[in-house]
Structures are given as structure tokens and as C-alpha cells.
Design a protein around this motif. Sequence first.
Motif, short mmCIF file in Angstrom:
data_model
loop_
_atom_site.label_atom_id
_atom_site.label_comp_id
_atom_site.label_asym_id
_atom_site.label_seq_id
_atom_site.Cartn_x
_atom_site.Cartn_y
_atom_site.Cartn_z
N ASN A 49 3.91 -2.51 -5.73
CA ASN A 49 2.98 -3.63 -5.84
C ASN A 49 2.24 -3.91 -4.53
OD1 ASN A 49 5.69 -4.35 -5.08
ND2 ASN A 49 5.06 -6.51 -5.08
N TYR A 50 2.63 -3.25 -3.44
CA TYR A 50 1.92 -3.38 -2.17
C TYR A 50 0.97 -2.22 -1.92
CZ TYR A 50 5.00 -7.20 -0.73
OH TYR A 50 5.67 -8.39 -0.65
N LEU A 51 1.02 -1.22 -2.80
CA LEU A 51 0.25 0.00 -2.56
C LEU A 51 -1.06 -0.02 -3.33
CD1 LEU A 51 3.13 2.66 -2.81
CD2 LEU A 51 2.34 1.38 -0.80
N GLY A 52 -2.06 0.63 -2.76
CA GLY A 52 -3.34 0.75 -3.43
C GLY A 52 -3.27 1.66 -4.64
N GLU A 53 -4.23 1.53 -5.53
CA GLU A 53 -4.24 2.31 -6.77
C GLU A 53 -4.29 3.81 -6.50
OE1 GLU A 53 -3.87 1.42 -9.88
OE2 GLU A 53 -3.65 -0.70 -9.43
N ASP A 54 -4.90 4.21 -5.40
CA ASP A 54 -5.06 5.64 -5.10
C ASP A 54 -3.98 6.17 -4.15
OD1 ASP A 54 -5.93 4.20 -2.94
OD2 ASP A 54 -7.71 5.42 -2.55
N ASP A 55 -2.96 5.37 -3.87
CA ASP A 55 -1.89 5.79 -2.97
C ASP A 55 -0.97 6.76 -3.72
OD1 ASP A 55 0.50 5.93 -1.35
OD2 ASP A 55 -0.23 4.13 -0.32
#
Length: 366
Positions: free
Chosen positions: A47-53
Motif C-alpha cells: 500500500n506504500y508502493l506505486g502502481e508500477d513498482d
Amino acid sequence: MKFNTLLLVCLMVGMFGSAQAQELKFAEMDKSPMDAAHYPRRAAFQNYLGEDDADRTQLVKVLYCRPAKKDRAIFGGLVPYGQDWRLGANEATEVTFFRPVMIGNTTVPAGNYTMFAQVYADQWIIKISTERFIGGTANRDLSQDIASVVVPTTTVSEVRESFTIGFQKVDDENANMVFEWDQTRASLPINFNPPSLAGDDASPMDLVQYPNMSRLRNYVEEAELEANEPQVRVVYSRPQMKGRTIFGDLLKFGEVWRVGANETTLITFFYDVTIAGTEVKAGTYGLFATVNKDNWEFIIHKNVQSWGNANHNDEDNVLKVVAKTEKTPSTLEALSMTFVEKGDNQIDLVVGWENTMARLPITVNK
């Protein structure tokens, strides 16, 4: 009667009161607390990561309990050599693979499993089991072990007080699950790109080729090689009746059929050919047929990289030719094909199944 009724009421009140008086208990902090290990580790914080991570995609999660050394001799002492160990304490350690992986030489499907280790001084045998919800190793069902792999152990310089599981990335398709306690470390290699191997097919693939011996040219005398140059070949999968009614039932009248099963049947012309007055250039094509009650309409099609007739596009048809159906000499359990010579470079591709067959006339332009 009054006495019995009064006695029943008293018993019910007593039971109710006893239930209400049960002591509410919460568990104390465990001496071997549970923990989780994730791969990639950052997937735990999705939930802290970007969609493209890239680390958003979790591949493995381990739930395990972490016993402490407490000045004890661990391997060969607390954990005896030669016996299965739960890879932790309390409940058996659980591992979840979120995609198929390869452990040793075994492909393990995505799912939830338990893990164990048979411990020795210089190596561990790591085992993956489908048995779940067990405490430790007592009475575990060894028949549910689906993978095992021998991994060497190494000695580390610093003493690790609490048993720990972590991960080490090797590359984009491989990682090590690392176990460490006291001064011992073991690493389990995990391959996230296991080979995909098909099982036996219910409709096995086969081929027919004309001339027949053009398939086996290494057995042909040199003087006969020219006469046995390949002219036409069909590669197809062979479904079977298995008690079913085929034409008009399994294969509905008026529908396009791949003339086989699985991937589209392929017909290769090694020379230009003429079919029903239409010239077809040498090459590989898809072979289909619209099945009717008294005839089949064979279709030569450009779509060769396909799985059956889904999204069939008539614009890619090379030709259509109607062939009357005939009765087969005997019932054919499996779809069958053969070539029949007609003379003057003319051959028929004969397709038969159940009690029905049809012929596709082909003239080879040699």
C-alpha cells in the motif's frame, strides 16, 4: 411432577450460570513469537508502493515461529540430527507460493504448504508438504511431501540468537530462502520460472504425408529418393469417440470444425497444387471443414497459428470445396487421415471418423 420440574429448572440455571462464569483468557506473549517473511520484502508494504513498482507482486510469504537459543546447543542438541524439524517452533512453518515455483527438480504449484528440514551437521534436507494445520512434526503424514532438496549448510561468524528466515535475490527469476540460527545458515534455491511440461494428451498429435515414404527418406534407396520427395503433409490431433455420437451431436451440423482437436490442423503443400480448379501456392495452411449432414465443406485458411475455429475470419479463406460424405469401411474410434493415389499427380486426402468420411481432391502441380 412439581419436584421434577423444579429440578430441571435448577439444572438449567446452574448450567447457564456456569457458562457465564467461565474465565475469559487471553494468550500470554509467546516465548517463540510468530513472524512473517516476504519475497520481495517490500511487497509487505504494497500500500506504500506505486502502481508500477515491481516489488508490488508478492511471490512468497512464510509464517513461522522464532525460538531463541538461550545458551543451548541447537543443531545436534535441541534439534537432533537425522530427524524432521518444523523449521521453527509451535505450529509447523507455513509457506505460500503465489505462483508455481521449482524446488529442486520438482515444480510446486501456487498454493499453501508446510515446510520441514531433516537436519545434519553439514546439510539439511528441506521438504515441502501439502499437509497443513499441524503442530510440529509429530505424526505428520510423510506421503503428503511433494518436494525435497538437499542444501549444504555454512557456518557464520556471529551467533544468531533467534531463528530467522529471510530471502536473498539471485536474479529476476531466482531467489534463496535463507534459514539462520546459532552459527548455522542454510539456503533453499527457488526458481520462479519452472518449466511447463504437458501431460499425455487425450487427443494425441499425428501426421500423414504423401508419398508415405517421404517421411522416412533415410530408409529410401538412392534411386527412389526423387520419387519420394514430400508433396503434401497434414499434422493433426486425433480425438476419439469414447462412446459419443460425433456428427450432428459433438460436431454440430453447419458449424466450422478444425478437422481434429487442440491446435488448428495444418496442411502443407510442398508444390503448388490445384483444388477444385483453384491454384494454391506452396506453403502451410489451416485445414477446417463445415460439417453438414450429407457433405463437408473443406476450407483452406491462412490462419495457421490458432487453436481451433475461434474468431475464424472468412476473409482469410483461400478456398472452399464441398465434398460428399461416404460411409467408412468400419467404425473409426479415432479421427483418421490417409492419402489415396488417383494417378497423374492426383491424390485424395481422406478424412474419416466414426462411420463418416470425406475426400479432399488435390492435384500436385509438378
